[in-house]
Design a protein around this motif. Sequence first.
Motif, PDB file in Angstrom:
ATOM      1  N   HIS A 202       0.848  -1.197   0.000  1.00 50.71           N
ATOM      2  CA  HIS A 202       0.000   0.000   0.000  1.00 50.71           C
ATOM      3  C   HIS A 202       0.883   1.246   0.000  1.00 50.71           C
ATOM      4  O   HIS A 202       1.251   1.770   1.045  1.00 50.71           O
ATOM      5  N   THR A 203       1.236   1.691  -1.206  1.00 49.83           N
ATOM      6  CA  THR A 203       2.017   2.930  -1.316  1.00 49.83           C
ATOM      7  C   THR A 203       1.312   3.896  -2.269  1.00 49.83           C
ATOM      8  O   THR A 203       0.380   3.518  -2.995  1.00 49.83           O
ATOM      9  N   HIS A 204       1.792   5.142  -2.241  1.00 51.85           N
ATOM     10  CA  HIS A 204       1.335   6.163  -3.195  1.00 51.85           C
ATOM     11  C   HIS A 204       2.571   6.898  -3.691  1.00 51.85           C
ATOM     12  O   HIS A 204       2.793   8.067  -3.363  1.00 51.85           O
TER      13      HIS A 204
ATOM     14  N   ASP B  67       1.110  -0.157  -5.689  1.00 50.66           N
ATOM     15  CA  ASP B  67       0.787   1.260  -5.512  1.00 50.66           C
ATOM     16  C   ASP B  67      -0.714   1.417  -5.723  1.00 50.66           C
ATOM     17  O   ASP B  67      -1.245   1.048  -6.763  1.00 50.66           O
ATOM     18  N   VAL B  68      -1.403   1.960  -4.709  1.00 51.25           N
ATOM     19  CA  VAL B  68      -2.861   1.811  -4.691  1.00 51.25           C
ATOM     20  C   VAL B  68      -3.621   3.115  -4.924  1.00 51.25           C
ATOM     21  O   VAL B  68      -4.606   3.383  -4.263  1.00 51.25           O
ATOM     22  N   GLY B  69      -3.161   3.876  -5.899  1.00 50.75           N
ATOM     23  CA  GLY B  69      -3.964   5.013  -6.307  1.00 50.75           C
ATOM     24  C   GLY B  69      -3.190   6.314  -6.332  1.00 50.75           C
ATOM     25  O   GLY B  69      -2.200   6.496  -5.642  1.00 50.75           O
ATOM     26  N   VAL B  70      -3.701   7.205  -7.195  1.00 51.75           N
ATOM     27  CA  VAL B  70      -3.014   8.456  -7.466  1.00 51.75           C
ATOM     28  C   VAL B  70      -4.091   9.482  -7.804  1.00 51.75           C
ATOM     29  O   VAL B  70      -5.109   9.142  -8.394  1.00 51.75           O
ATOM     30  N   TYR B  71      -3.901  10.728  -7.368  1.00 49.04           N
ATOM     31  CA  TYR B  71      -4.925  11.744  -7.638  1.00 49.04           C
ATOM     32  C   TYR B  71      -4.969  12.145  -9.106  1.00 49.04           C
ATOM     33  O   TYR B  71      -6.021  12.453  -9.638  1.00 49.04           O
ATOM     34  N   ARG B  72      -3.785  12.199  -9.767  1.00 52.88           N
ATOM     35  CA  ARG B  72      -3.772  12.486 -11.204  1.00 52.88           C
ATOM     36  C   ARG B  72      -3.669  11.155 -11.922  1.00 52.88           C
ATOM     37  O   ARG B  72      -2.616  10.504 -11.900  1.00 52.88           O
TER      38      ARG B  72
ATOM     39  N   SER C 281      -8.095  -7.840  -1.220  1.00 53.17           N
ATOM     40  CA  SER C 281      -7.631  -7.328   0.076  1.00 53.17           C
ATOM     41  C   SER C 281      -8.477  -6.154   0.519  1.00 53.17           C
ATOM     42  O   SER C 281      -9.064  -5.449  -0.302  1.00 53.17           O
ATOM     43  N   VAL C 282      -8.536  -5.994   1.830  1.00 56.70           N
ATOM     44  CA  VAL C 282      -9.144  -4.797   2.402  1.00 56.70           C
ATOM     45  C   VAL C 282      -8.002  -3.941   2.953  1.00 56.70           C
ATOM     46  O   VAL C 282      -7.173  -4.411   3.735  1.00 56.70           O
ATOM     47  N   GLU C 283      -7.964  -2.686   2.521  1.00 56.98           N
ATOM     48  CA  GLU C 283      -6.950  -1.743   2.970  1.00 56.98           C
ATOM     49  C   GLU C 283      -7.452  -1.010   4.223  1.00 56.98           C
ATOM     50  O   GLU C 283      -8.626  -0.664   4.292  1.00 56.98           O
ATOM     51  N   HIS C 284      -6.604  -0.823   5.167  1.00 60.20           N
ATOM     52  CA  HIS C 284      -6.877  -0.171   6.456  1.00 60.20           C
ATOM     53  C   HIS C 284      -7.657  -1.123   7.390  1.00 60.20           C
ATOM     54  O   HIS C 284      -7.185  -1.439   8.450  1.00 60.20           O
TER      55      HIS C 284
ATOM     56  N   THR D 293      -1.073  -8.873   5.008  1.00 61.38           N
ATOM     57  CA  THR D 293       0.071  -8.371   4.236  1.00 61.38           C
ATOM     58  C   THR D 293       0.624  -7.121   4.898  1.00 61.38           C
ATOM     59  O   THR D 293       0.033  -6.577   5.832  1.00 61.38           O
ATOM     60  N   PHE D 294       1.746  -6.668   4.356  1.00 58.71           N
ATOM     61  CA  PHE D 294       2.420  -5.479   4.863  1.00 58.71           C
ATOM     62  C   PHE D 294       2.077  -4.319   3.931  1.00 58.71           C
ATOM     63  O   PHE D 294       2.417  -4.341   2.746  1.00 58.71           O
ATOM     64  N   GLY D 295       1.386  -3.326   4.455  1.00 58.01           N
ATOM     65  CA  GLY D 295       1.036  -2.141   3.657  1.00 58.01           C
ATOM     66  C   GLY D 295       1.053  -0.916   4.540  1.00 58.01           C
ATOM     67  O   GLY D 295       0.443  -0.918   5.605  1.00 58.01           O
ATOM     68  N   THR D 296       1.754   0.118   4.121  1.00 57.41           N
ATOM     69  CA  THR D 296       2.000   1.241   5.045  1.00 57.41           C
ATOM     70  C   THR D 296       1.211   2.510   4.742  1.00 57.41           C
ATOM     71  O   THR D 296       1.182   3.408   5.574  1.00 57.41           O
ATOM     72  N   ASP D 297       0.638   2.623   3.520  1.00 57.27           N
ATOM     73  CA  ASP D 297       0.077   3.916   3.073  1.00 57.27           C
ATOM     74  C   ASP D 297       1.188   4.965   2.951  1.00 57.27           C
ATOM     75  O   ASP D 297       0.977   6.145   3.256  1.00 57.27           O
TER      76      ASP D 297
END
Length: 439
Positions: free
Chosen positions: A91-93, A134-139, A274-277, A342-346
């Motif tokens: 979980h990165t951006h 990588d789980v999403g981007v504003y642009r 997966s469910v994030e958060h 899993t390991f996801g940090t945001d």
Amino acid sequence: MPKRITALTYLIPFLFCLSPAWAAAAHPDPVTVIRAGKLIDVEAARVLSNQIILVRDGKIQAVGDNVQVPADAHVIDLSSMTVLPGLVDCHTHLADLANAEPLTLLRMSAAETAYAAIPNARVTLLAGFTTVRDVGVYRAFNDVAMRDAIAKGIIIGPRMYVAGAYITISEGAGAMTGLAPDIQLPLDFHYGEANSPWEVRQRIRELAHRGADHIKILTTGAVLTHGSNPKSVEFTPEEIDAAVDEARNFGLRVEAHAHAPEGIKNAIRAGVASVEHATLIDDEGIALAKKHGTYLDMDIYDEECIQSSPDTPADFLAHDRDLAEAQRRNFTKAVKAGVKMTFGTDAGVCPHGINARQFAFMVKYGMTPMQAIQAATVNAADLIGHSELFGSIKAGKSADIIAVQGDPLANIRVLEDVSFVMKEGTVYKQDGHPVGAAL
Ligand SMILES: [Zn+2]
């Protein structure tokens, strides 16, 4: 046609002399041998001693204590270290600004944002993370461009699997909110907005054809979105079902951002990967995740960053305050229940490159150090759907290998200071310093 000799023709040999990084990336050593003092076998949850890893053409060719070392091999001596598979953050951006205020992006062009994000990828790789989901981007599609730039060697960073955009309801958790009502955003800022099952399907069809590796849907409100309530449910079950079904048609998996219990359960029932958060997951949600084999990807370390950053808007602070402790308690419950994790940090909420600080929190809140390492290796590879490529040090897989001083199973925090990083057979960090293309 006569051969034209240009200044560049003369410069090319110098460029390669001056930049061994490019040369190394283009022509990796044909055979590299790593001598590993200790090697963590994440699949069997055991530690092996005095292992030899043979790397050829970016792949692991053989591993064992009795591997024949070719006479011309380039030998890397990690015999005083603990060697592990390259880490994976699910979980990165990376392709956005590392800034808590999304509206900052409106003061920048797409190109400016893309250039500003380049260091995010570099520091993540140098921290030992050789792959990210990588789980999403504003642009929309900045992440697709970054993934491809890394793959082509234009910039350095982890191998990226990207979402392309956020699938979100209008003014929802993945929308650029907080604007005056008469401001119309350009398309790339609201590319993934959808308000019916058919609109969800349309967005996913477009994303699938335009480079997305997986689909990110937001099924509850968010902490870091203006005007959002993390405890509210977004999208109906019909819309989430449509997302999972349509993504499946393209061979894509879906991850769902969700804080509120009903939004979490709607996503699990629909069949997300997966469910994030998973912040407020209740007992029923934990049982459902177990039954469906759904991964929970819980970012339990970034509360301090949210609360301490001078950039965090006041409404985000208020959203976060009562959720962080609940999320950590629920993490403990989920680990105890044996849910897949899993390991996801945001990353981006906390600065990029300090992702490994989450390991200590995962251990503090209930995992063994081995479980925490598995979450960031074998489990992550399984969630992303590429266990054949990375996630463990096995013959046939990509040579994504890191090393640390000390024993992470005794002190998980040694993972915060990675000494050696190899991705696809190319060394980016040695003796704690960037080398080659990372210089
Ligand atoms: Zn996120």
